[in-house]
Design an enzyme around this catalytic site. Structure first.
Site, PDB file in Angstrom:
ATOM      1  N   LYS A  94       0.843  -1.211   0.004  1.00 17.42           N
ATOM      2  CA  LYS A  94      -0.081  -0.005  -0.072  1.00 17.42           C
ATOM      3  C   LYS A  94       0.811   1.280  -0.026  1.00 17.42           C
ATOM      4  CE  LYS A  94      -2.364  -0.948   3.851  1.00 17.42           C
ATOM      5  NZ  LYS A  94      -1.642  -2.323   4.158  1.00 17.42           N
ATOM      6  N   ARG A 112      -9.636   1.660   8.075  1.00 19.14           N
ATOM      7  CA  ARG A 112      -9.288  -0.004   8.322  1.00 19.14           C
ATOM      8  C   ARG A 112     -10.573  -0.558   9.050  1.00 19.14           C
ATOM      9  NH1 ARG A 112      -3.509   0.743   8.350  1.00 19.14           N
ATOM     10  NH2 ARG A 112      -2.518  -0.636   9.724  1.00 19.14           N
ATOM     11  N   ARG A 170      11.302  -5.819   5.391  1.00 18.15           N
ATOM     12  CA  ARG A 170      10.926  -4.515   5.327  1.00 18.15           C
ATOM     13  C   ARG A 170      11.938  -3.738   6.239  1.00 18.15           C
ATOM     14  NH1 ARG A 170       4.789  -2.258   5.593  1.00 18.15           N
ATOM     15  NH2 ARG A 170       4.926  -2.852   7.673  1.00 18.15           N
ATOM     16  N   ARG A 197      10.505  -1.757  11.644  1.00 20.43           N
ATOM     17  CA  ARG A 197       9.559  -0.944  12.302  1.00 20.43           C
ATOM     18  C   ARG A 197       9.427  -2.269  13.557  1.00 20.43           C
ATOM     19  NH1 ARG A 197       4.223  -0.010   8.600  1.00 20.43           N
ATOM     20  NH2 ARG A 197       3.327  -0.925  10.583  1.00 20.43           N
ATOM     21  N   ARG A 228      -1.488  -8.319  13.724  1.00 22.65           N
ATOM     22  CA  ARG A 228      -2.051  -7.348  12.446  1.00 22.65           C
ATOM     23  C   ARG A 228      -2.811  -7.924  11.387  1.00 22.65           C
ATOM     24  NH1 ARG A 228       3.323  -4.849  11.285  1.00 22.65           N
ATOM     25  NH2 ARG A 228       2.483  -3.673   9.920  1.00 22.65           N
TER      26      ARG A 228
HETATM   27  P1  AMP Z   1       0.478   0.980   8.936  1.00 22.54           P
HETATM   28  O1  AMP Z   1       1.896   1.847   8.726  1.00 22.54           O
HETATM   29  O2  AMP Z   1      -0.608   1.234   8.181  1.00 22.54           O
HETATM   30  O3  AMP Z   1       0.646  -0.593   9.150  1.00 22.54           O
HETATM   31  O4  AMP Z   1       0.100   1.206  10.491  1.00 22.54           O
HETATM   32  C1  AMP Z   1       0.455   1.100  11.631  1.00 22.54           C
HETATM   33  C2  AMP Z   1       0.033   1.022  12.819  1.00 22.54           C
HETATM   34  O5  AMP Z   1      -0.767   2.371  13.132  1.00 22.54           O
HETATM   35  C3  AMP Z   1      -1.404  -0.170  12.993  1.00 22.54           C
HETATM   36  O6  AMP Z   1      -0.998  -1.386  13.316  1.00 22.54           O
HETATM   37  C4  AMP Z   1      -2.165   0.795  13.926  1.00 22.54           C
HETATM   38  O7  AMP Z   1      -1.922   0.469  15.214  1.00 22.54           O
HETATM   39  C5  AMP Z   1      -2.206   2.063  13.347  1.00 22.54           C
HETATM   40  N1  AMP Z   1      -3.134   2.558  12.621  1.00 22.54           N
HETATM   41  C6  AMP Z   1      -2.810   3.066  11.512  1.00 22.54           C
HETATM   42  N2  AMP Z   1      -3.765   3.423  10.476  1.00 22.54           N
HETATM   43  C7  AMP Z   1      -4.838   3.168  11.260  1.00 22.54           C
HETATM   44  C8  AMP Z   1      -6.207   3.226  11.109  1.00 22.54           C
HETATM   45  N3  AMP Z   1      -6.676   3.932   9.791  1.00 22.54           N
HETATM   46  N4  AMP Z   1      -7.177   2.928  12.124  1.00 22.54           N
HETATM   47  C9  AMP Z   1      -6.583   2.518  13.162  1.00 22.54           C
HETATM   48  N5  AMP Z   1      -5.101   2.340  13.398  1.00 22.54           N
HETATM   49  C10 AMP Z   1      -4.369   2.634  12.558  1.00 22.54           C
END
Ligand code: AMP
Length: 237
Positions: A14, A89, A128, A161, A172
């Protein structure tokens, strides 16, 4: 002005695709995960609220995300169109986005679900690395930085990360599996969903997404104002 939503599990690509699409279309790239990580790092009140959720791989509560996105949509950049990465999400977030855009007289142009097998994801997430300063994403196997361990953009050391640790990855992916179906249905019901194979090379994935985008009625290429040849059609699945 287009608003594109990128759906798909962690590691589906993404971030990579959102960045390419945003650059190509001249739109803002709104990555809620990057924004939350930055907030945690700089210890803002948002970061303090969100940290425990990120550490565990759990979703940050919808009302916090709603505030964050509404603020961004009100900036001149966000107002002119955006590629959302990692948002929405949950169905509640998808509905909130619909409302926010409707209030601004617009709507989601296309939702793209990047489809990819679970074993590929675990492999991708384990290799990653991200830049701790600018958030750029790399993969040690498929998208290595030019200089070992340093960000191509800002020269900072790359880091893993903390939520790319195996136990958190599993959590996740579980959360994604529970939410993905209902969100895809939300967009499929509105005839806005395109499912795109995410395990092809990044260029192929970008081209496939752009092809689906061209088939949407709202498609507005930046360089060509002549839309007479654009037929309103449905995005492909
Ligand atoms: P990502 O970088 O998109 O994988 O997001 C990392 C973390 O941020 C996720 O595991 C959630 O804890 C939080 N997060 C990111 N986007 C959202 C969202 N739209 N709603 C809720 N939590 C989010």
């Amino acid at each position: 002005m287009m608003f594109i939503v990128l759906l798909g599990p962690p590691g589906a690509g993404k971030g990579t695709q959102a960045e390419r699409l945003a650059t190509h279309l001249g739109h803002a790239h709104i990555a809620t995960g990057n924004l939350l990580r930055e907030a945690v790092k700089s210890r803002t009140s948002l970061g303090v609220e969100a940290k425990a959720f990120l550490d565990r791989g759990e979703l940050v509560p919808d009302h916090i995300i709603a505030r964050l996105v509404a603020e961004l949509l009100d900036t001149p950049d966000g107002h002119a169109g955006a590629v959302f990465d990692g948002y929405p999400r949950t169905v509640a977030q998808a509905m909130a986005l619909d409302q926010e855009l409707a209030r601004r007289g617009t709507r989601v142009t296309l939702a793209v679900a990047l489809d990819i097998a679970a074993d590929v994801l675990v492999r991708r997430l384990s290799s990653r690395r991200i830049c701790a300063r600018c958030g750029s994403t790399y993969n040690l196997i498929t998208n290595a930085p030019r200089q070992g361990g340093l960000c191509d953009r800002c020269g900072e050391p790359l880091v893993r990360r903390s939520d790319d640790a195996p136990a958190v990855i599993r959590r996740r992916l579980e959360i994604h599996r529970a939410e993905a179906g209902p969100i895809e249905e939300h967009y499929a019901d509105r005839r806005l969903l395109a499912i795109v194979a995410g395990d092809n090379p990044p260029d192929v994935v970008t081209a496939t997404i752009l092809a689906a985008l061209r088939r949407t009625p709202a498609y507005r290429p930046r360089s060509s104002p002549d839309l007479s040849g654009v037929s309103p059609g449905l995005p492909g699945r």
